[in-house]
Structure formats: structure tokens, C-alpha cells
Design a protein around this motif. Structure first.
Motif, mmCIF file in Angstrom:
data_model
loop_
_atom_site.group_PDB
_atom_site.id
_atom_site.type_symbol
_atom_site.label_atom_id
_atom_site.label_comp_id
_atom_site.label_asym_id
_atom_site.label_seq_id
_atom_site.Cartn_x
_atom_site.Cartn_y
_atom_site.Cartn_z
ATOM 1 N N THR A 13 0.968 -1.098 -0.407
ATOM 2 C CA THR A 13 -0.271 0.519 0.134
ATOM 3 C C THR A 13 0.986 1.028 -0.162
ATOM 4 O O THR A 13 2.147 1.306 0.716
ATOM 5 C CB THR A 13 -0.907 0.434 0.949
ATOM 6 N N MET A 14 0.287 2.182 -0.517
ATOM 7 C CA MET A 14 0.951 3.384 -0.633
ATOM 8 C C MET A 14 0.320 4.678 0.122
ATOM 9 O O MET A 14 0.764 5.897 0.263
ATOM 10 C CB MET A 14 1.020 4.356 -1.864
ATOM 11 N N SER A 15 -0.440 4.274 1.077
ATOM 12 C CA SER A 15 -1.392 5.215 2.059
ATOM 13 C C SER A 15 -1.948 4.368 3.328
ATOM 14 O O SER A 15 -1.987 2.770 3.604
ATOM 15 C CB SER A 15 -2.503 6.134 1.372
ATOM 16 N N ASP A 16 -2.889 5.417 3.942
ATOM 17 C CA ASP A 16 -3.208 4.643 5.142
ATOM 18 C C ASP A 16 -4.875 3.672 4.759
ATOM 19 O O ASP A 16 -5.621 3.367 6.129
ATOM 20 C CB ASP A 16 -3.408 5.276 5.903
ATOM 21 N N ALA A 17 -5.274 3.825 3.200
ATOM 22 C CA ALA A 17 -6.355 3.748 2.676
ATOM 23 C C ALA A 17 -6.264 1.875 3.618
ATOM 24 O O ALA A 17 -5.534 1.152 3.877
ATOM 25 C CB ALA A 17 -6.291 3.487 0.912
ATOM 26 N N PRO A 18 -7.520 0.912 3.730
ATOM 27 C CA PRO A 18 -8.195 0.113 3.937
ATOM 28 C C PRO A 18 -6.740 -1.020 2.774
ATOM 29 O O PRO A 18 -7.446 -0.356 1.678
ATOM 30 C CB PRO A 18 -9.495 -0.484 4.379
ATOM 31 N N VAL A 19 -6.208 -2.195 2.971
ATOM 32 C CA VAL A 19 -5.483 -2.485 1.925
ATOM 33 C C VAL A 19 -6.824 -3.279 0.961
ATOM 34 O O VAL A 19 -6.336 -3.153 -0.242
ATOM 35 C CB VAL A 19 -4.487 -4.352 2.838
#
Length: 235
Positions: A12-18
Motif C-alpha cells: 500500500t502507498m497510503s493508510d487506505a484499507p488494504v
């Protein structure tokens, strides 16, 4: 049961849900793989736990491959495959082996005839290019611009030439705390008609991808400091 191979697993590149940025197949794979070659062990461990909190991290072997790794140490990282195991490769963010030390391991695997399997996942280079409106037929990723002022000016001039003569999109990154300074520098040193795309927090909750002429960036209010951001230039 996975075949013994080298699996390139985007992270992942952010804190978005996997599960909002990675397919289920990838998550199922990380539950099976017990040997990883990673750019950063701490980041990789955190990523695996985000994929599945039940993963037994202590049962997994991690080997670091980064810019400090000696070339002669790379081939041995593939040894688990000859013993019938699979190996996963994880970058610090995004796709491994693209602007990433993992490419060195893939090169050795190809030389040895080892099966290499790239998996689907986010790439800031490709996703920003997709959303920029720029030429996707010919483009170059330049990594970080030189820090020294003379070399930096020469690099900007070279990129401007490639945009004009080859119609080649130029893609690059900056240390996050200098993002705002970079935009101001581009607006003051390059022709005002050149377009700049600023793509920040890609896949994240605050994702913003904006393409404008440098003349408009010079007057625009923005704050991208300390936010993962990628920059693209084109006519």
C-alpha cells in the motif's frame, strides 16, 4: 499451494484499507509465503499485519535488499526457492522492482531461470500518469532531482528539452518536506506554458491529482509538504 517462485507483491502507498487497493489474491498469498525479501523490514512487517492480523510474523524470514546491499549478496537471497519455498518481494511502498532495489533480485532470478510472478497493485508512477492527461506513450521516471543547484538547473533544462523534442512526459519525486518549495521553483524557472501535474496521497483519503500550467501554479494556494507526492511535467 503456491509454486516455488519469486512473487512481486505491491504494498500500500497510503493508510487506505488494504482490501480497497489490493486484490484478494495478493492477501491470500501473503498468508502462505514464509520468506520475504524487503526494502524495509519494519514497513514490511506492518504491511503484512495490515493484510491479516492473524499472520504469525515471528515465523517469517525477512531479508533486507536496499541501496546499501552488496551485489554479491543478492543471489543467495533466492536460496529458499531451490529448497521448494516461495519468496515474496515487498517494496517500502507501491510496486517492487519499479524504481526499487528489488529489480536487482529480479535480474538474478531471470538469469537463473527462476519463475518471476508480478502481482497487481498500486504504482504511483503509473497511476499519476494515468490521471495527468499527459503523454502515456513515452515517459521517463527521473527519481529525485539533483540537490546541488547547478546540476538541478541542468536537469530541469534537460527535461524541458525532452518534453519539447520528444514529447516525453517527465516524472519525478522530491523529499516530502520540500514539495511546496519544488513547485515554486518549477514555476519560476521553467516556461509558464509547461503543465505540471501534482499527484498527492495516491489511493489515500486525501488523494488530489491536479494538472495546471505553471503560470497558474505560480498563483495557486497549495500545501503538499510532508505528503507523499509525485510530479509530472509536459507541454
Amino acid at each position: 499451494m503456491l509454486q516455488p517462485a519469486l512473487y512481486l507483491l505491491p504494498s500500500t502507498m497510503s493508510d487506505a484499507p488494504v482490501d480497497s487497493v489490493l486484490p484478494r489474491t495478493n492477501i491470500e498469498m501473503v498468508r502462505e509465503i514464509k520468506h520475504y525479501v524487503v526494502e524495509n523490514v519494519r514497513t514490511a512487517r506492518r504491511f503484512l499485519k495490515r493484510c491479516d492480523r492473524e499472520i504469525d510474523i515471528d515465523s517469517i524470514t525477512f531479508t533486507t535488499l536496499d541501496e546499501h546491499t552488496r551485489p554479491e549478496d543478492v543471489p543467495a537471497m533466492l536460496d529458499p526457492i531451490s529448497q521448494g519455498h516461495s519468496i515474496g518481494v515487498i517494496s517500502e511502498a507501491g510496486c517492487p522492482a519499479v524504481a526499487d532495489p528489488g529489480a536487482d533480485l529480479v535480474a538474478v532470478a531471470q538469469q537463473k531461470g527462476i519463475t518471476v510472478i508480478p502481482m497487481v497493485g498500486p504504482s504511483s508512477i503509473i497511476m499519476s500518469l494515468m490521471a495527468s492527461g499527459f503523454n502515456g506513450q513515452t515517459f521517463a521516471f527521473n527519481g529525485y532531482l539533483p540537490y546541488e543547484s547547478k546540476a538541478r538547473a541542468e536537469k530541469l533544462k534537460e527535461m524541458e528539452r525532452l518534453i519539447r523534442t520528444r514529447r516525453q512526459t517527465q516524472i519525478f519525486i522530491e523529499t516530502p518536506y520540500r514539495n511546496n518549495r519544488l513547485i515554486a521553483e518549477l514555476a519560476s524557472s521553467l516556461p509558464s506554458g509547461i503543465r505540471l501535474c501534482v499527484a498527492s496521497d495516491i489511493t489515500g483519503p486525501n488523494q488530489e491529482i491536479v494538472t495546471l500550467p505553471l503560470s497558474k501554479w505560480a498563483k495557486r494556494a497549495y500545501n503538499y509538504d510532508k505528503v507523499p507526492t509525485i510530479f509530472l511535467l509536459y507541454n
